[in-house]
Design a protein around this motif. Structure first.
Motif, PDB file in Angstrom:
ATOM      1  N   PHE A 143      45.041 -11.568  81.462  1.00  0.00           N
ATOM      2  CA  PHE A 143      43.988 -11.119  82.378  1.00  0.00           C
ATOM      3  C   PHE A 143      43.866  -9.588  82.373  1.00  0.00           C
ATOM      4  CE2 PHE A 143      44.852 -15.339  84.425  1.00  0.00           C
ATOM      5  CZ  PHE A 143      43.617 -15.883  84.127  1.00  0.00           C
ATOM      6  N   LEU A 144      45.026  -8.928  82.211  1.00  0.00           N
ATOM      7  CA  LEU A 144      45.014  -7.461  82.116  1.00  0.00           C
ATOM      8  C   LEU A 144      44.175  -7.023  80.915  1.00  0.00           C
ATOM      9  CD1 LEU A 144      46.758  -4.920  83.362  1.00  0.00           C
ATOM     10  CD2 LEU A 144      47.982  -5.107  81.231  1.00  0.00           C
ATOM     11  N   GLU A 145      44.349  -7.739  79.818  1.00  0.00           N
ATOM     12  CA  GLU A 145      43.583  -7.409  78.603  1.00  0.00           C
ATOM     13  C   GLU A 145      42.095  -7.717  78.776  1.00  0.00           C
ATOM     14  OE1 GLU A 145      44.675  -5.863  75.441  1.00  0.00           O
ATOM     15  OE2 GLU A 145      45.828  -5.259  77.178  1.00  0.00           O
ATOM     16  N   ILE A 146      41.808  -8.832  79.472  1.00  0.00           N
ATOM     17  CA  ILE A 146      40.391  -9.160  79.727  1.00  0.00           C
ATOM     18  C   ILE A 146      39.740  -8.022  80.516  1.00  0.00           C
ATOM     19  CG2 ILE A 146      38.870 -10.705  81.048  1.00  0.00           C
ATOM     20  CD1 ILE A 146      40.719 -13.012  80.240  1.00  0.00           C
ATOM     21  N   THR A 147      40.442  -7.542  81.547  1.00  0.00           N
ATOM     22  CA  THR A 147      39.871  -6.436  82.336  1.00  0.00           C
ATOM     23  C   THR A 147      39.734  -5.183  81.468  1.00  0.00           C
ATOM     24  OG1 THR A 147      42.016  -5.676  83.146  1.00  0.00           O
ATOM     25  CG2 THR A 147      40.842  -7.267  84.523  1.00  0.00           C
ATOM     26  N   SER A 148      40.698  -4.954  80.587  1.00  0.00           N
ATOM     27  CA  SER A 148      40.654  -3.744  79.752  1.00  0.00           C
ATOM     28  C   SER A 148      39.424  -3.751  78.849  1.00  0.00           C
ATOM     29  CB  SER A 148      41.911  -3.645  78.878  1.00  0.00           C
ATOM     30  OG  SER A 148      43.048  -3.521  79.677  1.00  0.00           O
TER      31      SER A 148
END
Lengths: 113, 519
Positions: free
Chosen positions: B151-156
């Motif tokens: 999810f962190l990568e999706i937001t990034s």
């Protein structure tokens, strides 16, 4: 419901707002004692600039963003020179700060273990 | 209603995620259909986040576990010994973050409908916006470290794309690239830390990991990677340099949701410190690391804001400084966790309450800045002046956001800063002095911005501007309402949503672990 208590201090915004309204009412009452002969748009309302006429208002007279706090910024110029120098806008510098903090955190965590 | 509440954690992610991919298709039917679709999704998400919050806070913030696909939850899995699955765990802190995300997503979407009306690329814009919203909800709902990374990568990806969305501005492209590079660096370190923990304990589930951690050297290395990676993504000084670029160059409503994104990283940091590591590390040391980062963030953020002449960068540095107050509140709470809990919880309440207040105030300021920049045709404060004559409501909204963020009573920013000042003073008066002085300086920063943009005589440049359309005014008015209501009744909100969130971190480690592992 309204107030907050930190255990050693209290904040009650409703009481604060009531006090604020009370001060406004008192200010209005004091204002009502003012000179009744005040007339809008006459010489009474002219800005007094050491006897000189007030210059015509125009966009050029506006106090702009950089005009404010220049003295404070100048006083802190030694600080600002350094802090602005950090903000290079260069990506590798951003990464260097990140790695630097990471190294420092590692040292602290290992020493504190 | 019960089924909706039960499935709310996954729906909060699934709805905007599926919506993100469906938006370009719906967009083929026209802007109206697309906006209706996006509007319905954010309204549904706001409703679900509220339902979840009512459910979680009604139960006193007790964690609830949701396993994707339903079924009876057992640990370890009956068919094997590898606890890898999609699992969400929602406690008071997660529900609180869900409310913040929902508030900002809702107002940003509706502001965008008018703000982006005459621009091209709206389908992609709203698609990325929904993707970012899904990622943020995922980060705050997940109970699994690897899913947290995903999810962190999706937001990034979504955030960097939105920062560089205005491809006709070379500054936006540069900012988007910088954000992508720094977020990738952050993500890689978070992934490395997760790999280290998985290699050592064989778990990815946060509760299972928390139950297994032994405070070994590897654990400490993983903690350092997680702490630094997430603090950077939250915008803590001296790793904040990307933040003014990002907030400054993103479209105004997206700057607001980028702040919610930074807060989700802050949530991740707090979750790791309190729930994952908890007593396995020296809370005093960790607390003081946060406090030092907080002081730097507060002071450098606000002093850099003072010298900005670009309105959005000025607000952006102001937003960076507020991350410091959240770190200070939670840092003080962590530092005194073992020794002086009587004011540690107060500090935590202040730091967490400030997350919500900051989201509302900074969101409002970014919206108002966007309206001003669009009307004036410039971002340079030195080129503005007299806009308040024609933009009365925008100037009032900007002023309310500014004084609230600076902590002027009786607005919401003061309520949370009051708790932070009081608790940090008990730890060290020096901390409170820096916090109060920086708030005063932030007020000075916004006095400068307000004077430069809105006051002064009417000029030719400001003669033909006007307040934005109702579509942009209503979201601003909604945030003003939040600011005033939270400011006038802070006790109610602290008692009902902030304290359960703070206690979920402060005292809830065992409950969080037991909700998954039993016991």
């Amino acid at each position: 419901m309204s107030g907050l208590s930190s255990g050693f201090g209290v904040w009650n915004p409703i009481a604060w707002a009531l006090l604020f309204v009370g001060i406004l009412v008192v200010s209005f009452i004091v204002r009502s004692f003012g000179n009744k002969g005040y007339k809008r748009g006459t010489g009474q309302t002219k800005v007094f600039l050491s006897g000189n006429d007030e210059p015509e208002a125009s966009g050029g007279l506006h106090v702009r963003g950089d005009h404010l706090y220049w003295g404070m910024v100048d006083g802190l110029s030694a600080y600002y020179r350094r802090v602005k120098a950090w903000h290079t806008g260069i990506l590798s510098d951003y990464a260097a700060w990140f790695i630097g903090v990471l190294g420092l955190v590692f040292v602290i965590l290992v020493l504190a273990r | 209603m019960t089924a909706l509440t039960l499935h709310a954690p996954v729906l909060l992610i699934a709805l905007p995620l599926l919506g993100a991919f469906a938006t370009p298709l719906i967009g083929k039917l026209g802007k109206g259909a697309r906006n209706t679709f996006v509007g319905l999704i954010v309204l549904a998400v706001a409703g679900l986040a509220s339902l979840l919050a009512v459910s979680v806070f009604g139960a006193g913030g007790v964690p609830t576990v949701y396993e994707l696909g339903g079924g009876t939850f057992t640990f370890p899995l009956s068919g094997g010994q590898v606890p890898i699955r999609i699992l969400f765990e929602v406690d008071g802190m997660s529900a609180f973050m869900g409310l913040i995300t929902a508030l900002i997503a809702l107002t940003s979407a509706f502001f965008s409908f008018s703000y982006w009306r005459e621009r091209s690329g709206g389908d992609l814009y709203f698609s990325l916006f929904l993707l970012l919203t899904a990622g943020i909800f995922g980060m705050v709902m997940t109970g699994d470290m690897f899913n947290f990374f995903v999810f962190l990568e999706i937001t990034s990806i979504a955030a960097a794309s939105l920062v560089g969305f205005r491809v006709w501005r070379k500054q936006s492209q540069e900012a988007g690239f910088k954000v992508m590079a720094m977020y990738t660096l952050s993500g890689l370190f978070v992934l490395l830390a997760i790999g280290l923990l998985y290699g050592q304990y064989g778990h990815l589930n946060i509760a299972a990991l928390a139950n297994s951690l032994q405070g070994s050297l590897t654990d400490m290395i993983a903690l350092g990677l997680l702490l630094t990676g997430l603090a950077m993504k939250a915008g803590a000084v001296p790793m904040h340099m990307w933040a003014p670029d990002a907030y400054g160059e993103a479209p105004a409503p997206m700057s607001a949701i980028l702040v919610a994104n930074s807060q989700a990283s802050l949530y991740g940091l707090f979750r790791i410190l309190f729930t994952l590591y908890g007593v396995t590390v020296s809370t005093g040391t960790m607390g003081w690391i946060l406090i030092v980062l907080a002081l730097l963030t507060i002071f450098v953020g606000v002093t850099m804001a003072l010298i900005q002449s670009d309105l959005k960068r000025l607000v952006a540095f102001g937003a960076v400084s507020q991350i410091g107050y959240m770190l200070l509140g939670v840092g003080v709470g962590l530092a005194v966790m073992a020794t002086k809990p009587e004011y540690g919880l107060v500090a935590m309440q202040g730091g967490i309450f400030h997350m919500l207040n900051d989201a509302a105030c900074v969101g409002l300021l970014f919206f108002a800045s966007g309206a001003v920049i669009r009307a004036a045709g410039t971002r340079d404060l030195n080129q503005m002046g007299g806009l308040g004559h024609q933009m009365k409501w925008t100037s009032i909204f900007f002023a309310i956001g500014a004084v609230a963020l600076a902590g002027v009573p009786p607005f919401n920013g003061f309520a949370s800063k009051f708790l932070i000042y009081e608790a940090s003073f008990k730890l060290s008066p020096f901390l409170a002095v820096i916090a109060v002085l920086s708030s005063i300086m932030l007020l000075a920063v916004f006095v400068k911005a307000f004077q430069a943009a809105f006051l002064g005589p009417r000029s030719n440049a400001s003669a033909h501007v006007s307040d934005p359309s109702p579509g942009m005014m209503v979201p601003m008015a909604a945030l003003v309402l939040v600011i005033i209501v939270f400011g006038l009744f802070p006790g109610f909100f602290v008692d009902h949503i902030v304290t359960p969130a703070a206690k979920a971190l402060w005292l809830g480690r065992d409950a969080y672990i037991n909700a998954v592992l039993g016991g």
